[in-house]
Structure formats: C-alpha cells, structure tokens
Design a protein around this motif. Structure first.
Motif, mmCIF file in Angstrom:
data_model
loop_
_atom_site.group_PDB
_atom_site.id
_atom_site.type_symbol
_atom_site.label_atom_id
_atom_site.label_comp_id
_atom_site.label_asym_id
_atom_site.label_seq_id
_atom_site.Cartn_x
_atom_site.Cartn_y
_atom_site.Cartn_z
ATOM 1 N N GLY A 65 -40.321 29.003 -18.749
ATOM 2 C CA GLY A 65 -41.064 27.558 -19.198
ATOM 3 C C GLY A 65 -42.395 27.033 -18.138
ATOM 4 N N GLU A 66 -43.094 26.510 -18.613
ATOM 5 C CA GLU A 66 -44.023 25.436 -17.130
ATOM 6 C C GLU A 66 -44.105 24.707 -17.521
ATOM 7 N N LEU A 67 -43.803 23.775 -16.895
ATOM 8 C CA LEU A 67 -44.223 21.870 -16.287
ATOM 9 C C LEU A 67 -44.953 21.988 -15.565
ATOM 10 N N ARG A 68 -46.139 20.657 -16.222
ATOM 11 C CA ARG A 68 -46.940 20.114 -14.921
ATOM 12 C C ARG A 68 -46.920 19.045 -15.168
ATOM 13 N N ILE A 69 -47.257 18.707 -14.304
ATOM 14 C CA ILE A 69 -48.425 17.314 -14.747
ATOM 15 C C ILE A 69 -49.825 17.562 -13.818
ATOM 16 N N VAL A 70 -50.903 17.555 -14.411
ATOM 17 C CA VAL A 70 -52.260 16.901 -13.895
ATOM 18 C C VAL A 70 -53.007 16.439 -14.198
ATOM 19 N N ASP A 71 -54.467 16.225 -13.736
ATOM 20 C CA ASP A 71 -55.639 15.184 -13.717
ATOM 21 C C ASP A 71 -56.104 15.039 -15.937
ATOM 22 N N ASP A 72 -56.244 16.360 -16.000
ATOM 23 C CA ASP A 72 -56.867 16.979 -17.092
ATOM 24 C C ASP A 72 -56.512 18.193 -17.886
ATOM 25 N N TRP A 73 -55.433 17.726 -18.647
ATOM 26 C CA TRP A 73 -55.251 19.672 -19.089
ATOM 27 C C TRP A 73 -56.352 20.335 -19.757
ATOM 28 N N VAL A 85 -46.335 21.193 -21.344
ATOM 29 C CA VAL A 85 -45.373 21.869 -21.366
ATOM 30 C C VAL A 85 -45.581 23.065 -22.428
ATOM 31 N N HIS A 86 -45.300 24.632 -21.319
ATOM 32 C CA HIS A 86 -45.555 25.382 -22.000
ATOM 33 C C HIS A 86 -43.940 26.644 -22.044
ATOM 34 N N LEU A 87 -43.804 26.575 -23.879
ATOM 35 C CA LEU A 87 -42.726 27.126 -24.257
ATOM 36 C C LEU A 87 -42.209 28.355 -23.106
ATOM 37 N N LYS A 88 -42.533 29.163 -23.509
ATOM 38 C CA LYS A 88 -42.895 30.703 -23.504
ATOM 39 C C LYS A 88 -41.955 31.373 -24.197
ATOM 40 N N MET A 89 -41.036 31.897 -23.620
ATOM 41 C CA MET A 89 -40.329 32.425 -25.436
ATOM 42 C C MET A 89 -38.586 31.459 -25.224
#
Length: 266
Positions: free
Chosen positions: A111-119, A73-77
């Motif tokens: 904002g940016e939400l992601r699901i990744v194998d390896d952050w 999760v990146h909240l940005k502003m």
DNA sequence: AATGGGACCTGCGCGC
DNA sequence: TGCGCGCAGGTCCCAT
C-alpha cells in the motif's frame, strides 16, 4: 483485491464517518507504507486538519484536507481501511477528535500513503485511462483501435481503462463469452459493444453489493462484501462452468491468474 | 506497441 | 505430521 467497486464502497462508507472530522494524532506502526513526505512531515501534515471531501479515481482514494492539500491512499492488494479501529494490527492509524480511530491495515506492505499538493499532478493519475463510466461506446471502441494485445491484458491495463483488476476482468469476459486470449483487433463490433456494456453492468452491480471479499478486502466496518455470490469464474479452476458444464481452466496472462471456460468462451 | 520477467511483501496451501 | 516452496495480484520497471 480492491478494484473499482471495492474502493468505491470504501469511499462511500467513509463519507458517512470521517467527513469534517479533525485528525488529532497519527500512529505509525510501519513507516514503509508512507511514500511521501517522510514520516515526521507526513504526521505533521495530517495533525489538526479535517477531512473535507473524499474522491476516488480508478483504484486510488483521495482525501481533500482542510489545509488544501491531499492525502492519497492506494490499497494495492491487501490494504484495508477500518472504522472504528484500534491501532493494534494497523500499519498506520489516524486518531480523530472524538477519540475514534481509523486503521490502515496492510498485511503485505504494498500500500501507498501520500500527502501531495495536487493529486492531479501524480504521475500515476496523469497516465490513468478513463473510467468505464466516463466514456461512451464509441469512445470505448476508439480506444480499442490499433491495439493488438490480448483483451484481458488490456482490460487490466490502468493506462487503457481504469478500475478493472484481475477479478472483474475474468468475470466480464466470462459474461460476454469472450476468450481472454483473444487479440483485441480480432473482436467484432458487436463483441466490443457487449464488452463495454457488461463492464459497466458488472462494476455497477459489484458496487451495489459492496464489492467482492476475496483475499483481504473488507468493508470499512470489517464486514465482507456481498458480490461473492455472483462470481462465476474467478478462482474456480477445475470446477464446472455454471453456463455450459464445461470445466473452468486456469492459465497465466500478463503474469496473472486467468480463469475461463474454454467451452463457452470463444 | 507487445511481451515477459522480476521486484515489492507475507501468509497460506500444497506436495513430498 | 512438518517443512519448504510456490502462489496470490496492483503497479512499476527493465529487457527484448
């Protein structure tokens, strides 16, 4: 704006609420904030998994899932994580097995939400500079070598050092009496040492007080952070300097609002 | 490497 | 009073 202290505060508060709890449903009110994978896959990846651990790297929040994958999760502003939420004004909400809801709010949809194998493989992470707490004075001074840009622009550059945003860059430079327009190569050794010390001091203190609630940042509980009362220059254009009674000026550096006292910051 | 600009967005506050 | 515009800042991307 969420910077290192605000994101760290959220991390610590979430550790008290959602660790080892199973997500049973994901409610997507606006798919724009889901960057990868696509909405349906994203929901599937989170359904029926537990949050095992929470990590923070710079301004990025990382949730280790029981599936072995990571939710970032990146909240940005204007991003907020609220517990317990209600899925009413959220962009995405996460329903847990006990019926409680975690809201991801984000007025401006940056904002940016992601699901990744390896952050660790994320481009953003690979390029991220060290956090102030991960290095010592010698290493900090080494990083500054050969750089010629303005000190304030460099402090906000996440590839140089991670965690500092506009608010704390302004505050640190005020505290150290350094003019934000100064070229890095013109700083004395003493100034560099003081700068590094105060970066850590101010960030630590801001964490201790739960961050600064300017703009949209709030804690997980929805309450404001308490570092506001220690803010000396940010957003104080035209007001009296607390140190020398000069007048706080606002200029633009790196495309961002920069506040400083031209009288005592040299 | 440095610099400056625009893009992404939306709500607020300012000036007219 | 009401409307339109500029501004807010984390990050990326582009041009110079």
């Amino acid at each position: 704006m969420p910077e290192l202290p605000e994101v760290e505060t959220i991390k610590r508060e979430l550790e008290k609420t959602i660790i080892n709890k199973k997500i049973v449903d994901v409610i997507v009110n606006n798919p724009k904030v889901i960057k990868e994978p696509k909405k349906e896959k994203f929901i599937k990846e989170l359904k029926n998994v537990k949050i095992k651990k929470i990590i923070r790297k710079g301004k990025l929040l990382i949730f280790k899932l029981s599936s072995g994958r990571y939710w970032t999760v990146h909240l940005k502003m204007t991003g907020q994580l609220i517990w317990p939420g209600n899925a009413q004004k959220s962009r995405v909400s996460f329903k847990f097995f006990d019926g409680k809801i975690l809201d991801f709010n984000d007025l401006r949809l940056f904002g940016e939400l992601r699901i990744v194998d390896d952050w660790r493989k994320l481009k953003f992470i690979q390029e991220l500079g060290p956090e102030p707490f991960e290095i010592n004075t010698t290493q900090f001074k080494e990083l500054l070598k050969k750089r010629k840009t303005k000190i304030k622009v460099l402090l906000m550059d996440q590839k140089f050092i991670s965690g500092i945003g506009n608010l704390y860059a302004n505050e640190v430079l005020f505290k150290t009496k350094i003019d934000p327009r100064r070229q890095v190569n013109k700083l004395s050794d003493k100034e560099k040492e003081l700068l590094f010390k105060e970066i850590k001091n101010i960030l630590s203190k801001a964490i201790k007080y739960g961050g600064s609630s300017v703009d949209d940042y709030v804690r997980v509980s929805g309450n404001k952070g308490d570092y506001m009362k220690f803010i000396k220059v940010y957003d104080r254009k035209g007001e009296k300097c607390f140190r020398c009674k000069g007048t706080i000026k606002r200029i633009s550096l790196g495309g961002r609002g920069t506040y400083f006292c031209p009288k005592c910051q040299r």
